[in-house]
Design an enzyme around this catalytic site. Structure first.
Site, PDB file in Angstrom:
ATOM      1  N   HIS A 173       8.090  -2.008   5.898  1.00 46.28           N
ATOM      2  CA  HIS A 173       8.878  -1.039   5.147  1.00 46.28           C
ATOM      3  C   HIS A 173       8.421   0.378   5.455  1.00 46.28           C
ATOM      4  CE1 HIS A 173       5.657  -0.264   2.194  1.00 46.28           C
ATOM      5  NE2 HIS A 173       5.478  -1.575   2.120  1.00 46.28           N
ATOM      6  N   CYS A 204       1.409  -4.913   3.155  1.00 43.67           N
ATOM      7  CA  CYS A 204       2.530  -4.815   4.089  1.00 43.67           C
ATOM      8  C   CYS A 204       2.168  -3.914   5.268  1.00 43.67           C
ATOM      9  CB  CYS A 204       3.749  -4.238   3.367  1.00 43.67           C
ATOM     10  SG  CYS A 204       4.344  -5.291   2.013  1.00 43.67           S
TER      11      CYS A 204
END
Length: 168
Positions: A128, A140
């Site tokens: 992301h 992430c």
């Protein structure tokens, strides 16, 4: 490795003949990822989904799915929906996908601990947008917004995210 693979290195993410600056989890890279440790897990992770905010951008690729109001991601290892997309109202621990900030305007989903999640091994690892350069994630892999859009457009069915054990 194939030319379609994304390979995490100490310098960034190597993909399609280019090095893309990125940030990883505040817990570093770990082979023994656990829920809440903030680590990015070692392994070969397939890209299995693509989500986007239709109120903020046009559909980036034909296989992208819209993030709707009420879309959540379960991160409660005690619940049967752990590490799955769920809908509000959802009384268990979760992460809101339709955020006020642009962090999840475009999200690539990996197959980390999915679709049959092992309790406590950690919920979703997304690709992301980053908050800012060098600012770590909760596990992430995050990118500059324009780079993320370019990467997303280059991904193919065979694309994998490779996080080498040599980075631990």
């Amino acid at each position: 490795m194939t030319p379609q693979d994304m390979v995490l290195t100490r310098q960034g993410l190597r993909f399609m003949g280019r090095m893309w600056p990125c940030t990883i989890g505040k817990g570093g890279i770990r082979a023994d990822k656990r829920e809440g440790d903030g680590a990015t897990p070692v392994g070969v992770h397939r890209i299995v989904g693509f989500l986007y905010r239709p109120d903020r951008m046009a559909r980036p690729v034909d296989w992208a799915l819209p993030i709707r109001p009420g879309d959540l991601w379960s991160d409660d290892p005690t619940h049967e929906d752990y590490n799955l997309l769920v809908r509000a109202p959802y009384p268990y621990s979760h992460e809101t996908l339709r955020r006020a900030d642009p962090l999840y305007d475009l999200v690539l989903l990996t197959d980390w601990n999915w679709p049959r999640a092992e309790k406590g091994r950690g919920s979703a690892i997304f690709l992301h947008r980053w908050r800012r350069p060098g600012y770590p994630t909760e596990g992430c892999v995050a990118f500059r917004p324009d780079h993320l859009k370019r990467i997303a457009g280059l991904i193919r069915y065979e694309t994998r995210l490779i996080v080498p054990a040599s980075l631990t």
